[in-house]
Design a protein around this motif. Structure first.
Motif, mmCIF file in Angstrom:
data_model
loop_
_atom_site.group_PDB
_atom_site.id
_atom_site.type_symbol
_atom_site.label_atom_id
_atom_site.label_comp_id
_atom_site.label_asym_id
_atom_site.label_seq_id
_atom_site.Cartn_x
_atom_site.Cartn_y
_atom_site.Cartn_z
ATOM 1 N N PRO A 88 0.710 -0.938 0.295
ATOM 2 C CA PRO A 88 -0.359 0.414 0.267
ATOM 3 C C PRO A 88 1.048 1.241 0.197
ATOM 4 O O PRO A 88 2.001 1.247 0.216
ATOM 5 C CB PRO A 88 -0.220 -0.227 1.558
ATOM 6 C CG PRO A 88 0.152 -0.933 2.291
ATOM 7 C CD PRO A 88 0.281 -1.567 1.376
ATOM 8 N N ALA A 89 0.214 2.356 -0.326
ATOM 9 C CA ALA A 89 0.799 3.529 -0.803
ATOM 10 C C ALA A 89 1.876 4.073 0.649
ATOM 11 O O ALA A 89 2.709 4.365 0.688
ATOM 12 C CB ALA A 89 -0.198 4.780 -1.409
ATOM 13 N N GLU A 90 1.310 3.369 1.879
ATOM 14 C CA GLU A 90 1.518 3.773 3.311
ATOM 15 C C GLU A 90 2.626 3.468 3.314
ATOM 16 O O GLU A 90 3.344 3.637 4.560
ATOM 17 C CB GLU A 90 1.159 4.131 4.236
ATOM 18 C CG GLU A 90 0.295 2.854 4.993
ATOM 19 C CD GLU A 90 -1.388 2.935 3.723
ATOM 20 O OE1 GLU A 90 -2.300 1.762 3.776
ATOM 21 O OE2 GLU A 90 -1.356 3.145 2.611
ATOM 22 N N ALA A 91 2.659 1.749 3.108
ATOM 23 C CA ALA A 91 3.990 0.851 3.703
ATOM 24 C C ALA A 91 4.993 1.411 3.507
ATOM 25 O O ALA A 91 5.401 2.083 2.377
ATOM 26 C CB ALA A 91 3.523 -0.242 3.662
ATOM 27 N N GLY A 92 6.729 0.580 3.901
ATOM 28 C CA GLY A 92 7.567 0.712 3.043
ATOM 29 C C GLY A 92 8.361 -0.228 3.682
ATOM 30 O O GLY A 92 8.242 -0.810 4.456
ATOM 31 N N ARG A 93 10.039 -0.241 3.665
ATOM 32 C CA ARG A 93 10.643 -0.692 3.661
ATOM 33 C C ARG A 93 10.589 -0.795 5.353
ATOM 34 O O ARG A 93 11.201 0.564 6.003
ATOM 35 C CB ARG A 93 11.863 -1.606 3.316
ATOM 36 C CG ARG A 93 11.759 -1.962 1.558
ATOM 37 C CD ARG A 93 10.877 -2.844 1.737
ATOM 38 N NE ARG A 93 10.545 -3.747 0.858
ATOM 39 C CZ ARG A 93 9.978 -4.799 0.246
ATOM 40 N NH1 ARG A 93 9.305 -5.105 1.170
ATOM 41 N NH2 ARG A 93 9.579 -5.148 -0.591
ATOM 42 N N PHE A 94 10.970 -2.112 6.833
ATOM 43 C CA PHE A 94 11.119 -1.863 7.390
ATOM 44 C C PHE A 94 12.315 -2.064 8.539
ATOM 45 O O PHE A 94 12.705 -3.451 8.169
ATOM 46 C CB PHE A 94 9.925 -2.081 8.153
ATOM 47 C CG PHE A 94 9.330 -2.012 9.632
ATOM 48 C CD1 PHE A 94 8.550 -0.704 10.393
ATOM 49 C CD2 PHE A 94 9.916 -2.794 10.858
ATOM 50 C CE1 PHE A 94 8.536 -0.716 11.433
ATOM 51 C CE2 PHE A 94 9.952 -2.951 12.138
ATOM 52 C CZ PHE A 94 9.169 -1.858 12.549
ATOM 53 N N GLY A 95 12.979 -1.529 8.987
ATOM 54 C CA GLY A 95 13.850 -2.280 10.348
ATOM 55 C C GLY A 95 15.425 -2.779 9.836
ATOM 56 O O GLY A 95 15.231 -3.313 10.468
ATOM 57 N N ASN A 96 15.415 -1.489 8.287
ATOM 58 C CA ASN A 96 16.675 -2.599 7.749
ATOM 59 C C ASN A 96 18.271 -1.639 7.964
ATOM 60 O O ASN A 96 17.950 -0.086 8.885
ATOM 61 C CB ASN A 96 16.718 -2.115 6.269
ATOM 62 C CG ASN A 96 15.603 -3.081 5.640
ATOM 63 O OD1 ASN A 96 16.012 -4.766 5.674
ATOM 64 N ND2 ASN A 96 14.819 -3.239 5.140
ATOM 65 N N ARG A 97 18.922 -2.190 8.575
ATOM 66 C CA ARG A 97 20.583 -2.096 8.639
ATOM 67 C C ARG A 97 21.775 -2.872 8.831
ATOM 68 O O ARG A 97 21.746 -2.903 7.708
ATOM 69 C CB ARG A 97 20.393 -2.409 10.425
ATOM 70 C CG ARG A 97 19.170 -2.037 11.183
ATOM 71 C CD ARG A 97 19.662 -3.031 12.545
ATOM 72 N NE ARG A 97 19.579 -4.135 12.537
ATOM 73 C CZ ARG A 97 18.138 -5.053 12.252
ATOM 74 N NH1 ARG A 97 16.883 -3.898 12.289
ATOM 75 N NH2 ARG A 97 18.006 -5.981 11.767
ATOM 76 N N ILE A 98 22.443 -1.146 7.669
ATOM 77 C CA ILE A 98 23.996 -1.128 7.248
ATOM 78 C C ILE A 98 24.667 -0.600 7.462
ATOM 79 O O ILE A 98 24.850 0.479 8.758
ATOM 80 C CB ILE A 98 23.855 -0.354 5.866
ATOM 81 C CG1 ILE A 98 22.370 -0.461 4.922
ATOM 82 C CG2 ILE A 98 24.779 -0.045 4.575
ATOM 83 C CD1 ILE A 98 21.721 -1.659 4.770
#
Length: 456
Positions: A190-200
């Motif tokens: 959905p438009a309000e979603a995105g990737r979550f909690g990634n760490r570099i």
């Protein structure tokens, strides 16, 4: 208990501290005659050189069929393939940085070196080589090459740790919201979603991008709770930005060392609740170059304890523009810049510039309809031009700053210049080697009091 078994295709494993012996119990894992591997504690698979994507697929299949994921360890060596981790809860670890995953020579279309579509994946202790010099991609446009990254993350809660990335044709590492061309699962977020909690974390990236595709080195597109921490970013001919956040919230950029020629860190197009803390940004050179830039709707950004340095050709070292709001810029050290140490304009509001040190540069400039800007407790050292300048700005508070020019003649044009400044407060500033404070003829409603000026 260690045991050897067959995964699907390949060879026996023996790594330092984990050497197979004749006493090991043999166990069939998959089809006989396939990849023979050493299994330690059931959820760790050691592969032997040479390694292919098919070998990793077989190990992943074993770990996710019989268990809820596990670790795959790769031996030292350089292995060429198109690499991917498609399942969740997998750790891919190199024996050392001499473990290198690269692309084959002469590929006929752009490709990422490693694509991650499984959640909770960890990649660590290895090297990614985009093999750019052995590809003929000159016919491709920037849009064609946008997914030819070192590592592309299309998943949640993944960690890239202690990984070196060289010679990718696009970004070194990127967190992507989705990409239909790759057939990624959950592409219709959905438009309000995105990737979550990634760490570099703790990565070294150098010389990424392509002549047809100058790019940011580390990038995140539509993400939440993304962390870039303790990475070293060295620009090359085609690396135009160190770290870019393009839409996201709850972002942390901390402790990175960035050396690029054009732009160190940029946040844009809807970035909210971000912390930029303790980074070192160096050697930004050339017309248009900037150390740090916020633009196109950014809100609630905290920028603290950073060192930002440019040479005499750097245009503006810090820039807040195009609806940047609720920004705190505090306890930073900024040196250099031939047109501005810091600029805020284009309807920016509620900007706090507090307790910073500005060295050998030219002016903090508040312009373009900016409102509610505080410039307090800063120190300006060895300035050859104005230190603080308002242009078409309202309600700017300039208080308790210490401004020292390099010589009496360098401060002849003034230290604080209100040019079309309205309802501003200038008080309790200390100014050395300058004629002091100038107010332009079009400025109105300003209060100037209790300032101190002297010549050393």
């Amino acid at each position: 208990m260690r045991r050897r078994g067959y995964l699907s295709m390949g060879a026996v494993v023996a790594l330092a501290g984990c050497v197979a012996s004749d006493d090991n119990e043999m166990s069939s894992i998959g089809d006989e005659g396939g990849l023979q591997a050493e299994i330690i504690n059931d959820t760790t698979v050691y592969l032997e050189s040479p390694v292919t994507q098919a070998d990793i697929d077989a190990a992943v299949d074993y770990l996710t069929t019989d268990y809820d994921g596990g670790e795959i360890i790769l031996p030292d060596g350089t292995f060429a393939d198109e690499w991917a981790i498609t399942e969740s809860n997998i750790t891919l670890r190199g024996q050392s940085k001499s473990t290198t995953l690269t692309l084959p020579d002469g590929m006929d279309e752009p490709s990422q070196v490693l694509t991650i579509t499984g959640d909770d994946v960890v990649v660590k202790d290895l090297t990614i080589d985009g093999n750019r010099d052995n590809q003929d991609l000159s016919v491709y446009s920037k849009s064609d090459l946008q997914h030819a990254d070192g590592i592309g993350i299309y998943a949640d809660n993944c960690t890239i740790r202690n990984v070196d990335v060289y010679r990718a044709q696009s970004h070194s590492i990127i967190v992507w919201r989705w990409n239909n061309d790759l057939g990624v699962a959950n592409a219709s977020l959905p438009a309000e979603a995105g990737r979550f909690g990634n760490r570099i974390v703790d990565c070294y990236v150098e010389d990424n991008g392509h002549a047809n595709n100058p790019r940011a080195s580390l990038d995140s597109v539509e993400s939440q709770r993304t962390i870039f921490r303790d990475n070293e970013i060295v620009g090359g001919e085609h690396t135009i930005v160190g770290i870019t956040i393009h839409t996201g919230d709850d972002i942390t950029i901390r402790g990175n060392h960035i050396n690029t020629e054009q732009l160190g860190i940029q946040l844009h197009s809807g970035v909210y609740d971000a912390v930029v803390d303790g980074n070192q940004i160096y050697s930004n050179t050339g017309v248009g170059s900037k150390g740090l830039m916020l633009y196109n709707d950014t809100d609630n950004i905290k920028i603290v304890n950073n060192t930002i340095e440019g040479d005499d050709t750097a245009t503006i070292l810090v820039s807040f523009e195009d609806m940047a709001s609720n920004v705190t810029f505090a306890h930073n050290t900024v040196s250099g810049g031939n047109y501005g140490a810091l600029r805020t304009y284009d309807d920016t509001q509620n900007i706090k510039i507090l307790n910073n040190t500005f060295i050998d540069g030219e002016r903090v400039r508040v312009a373009g309809g900016a409102t509610d800007v505080q410039i307090r407790g800063n120190e300006f050292i060895d300035y050859d031009f104005w230190a603080i300048n308002t242009e078409d700005a309202t309600g700017v508070q300039i208080q308790n700053n210490r401004i020292e020019h390099s010589s009496e003649t360098s401060g002849l044009s003034g230290s604080i210049v209100l040019d079309n400044g309205y309802d501003c407060l200038v008080s309790e500033n200390v100014i050395v080697n300058s004629q002091g404070i100038f107010e332009g003829p079009n400025s109105t409603g300003n209060t100037i009091r209790d300032n101190h000026s002297y010549t050393r």
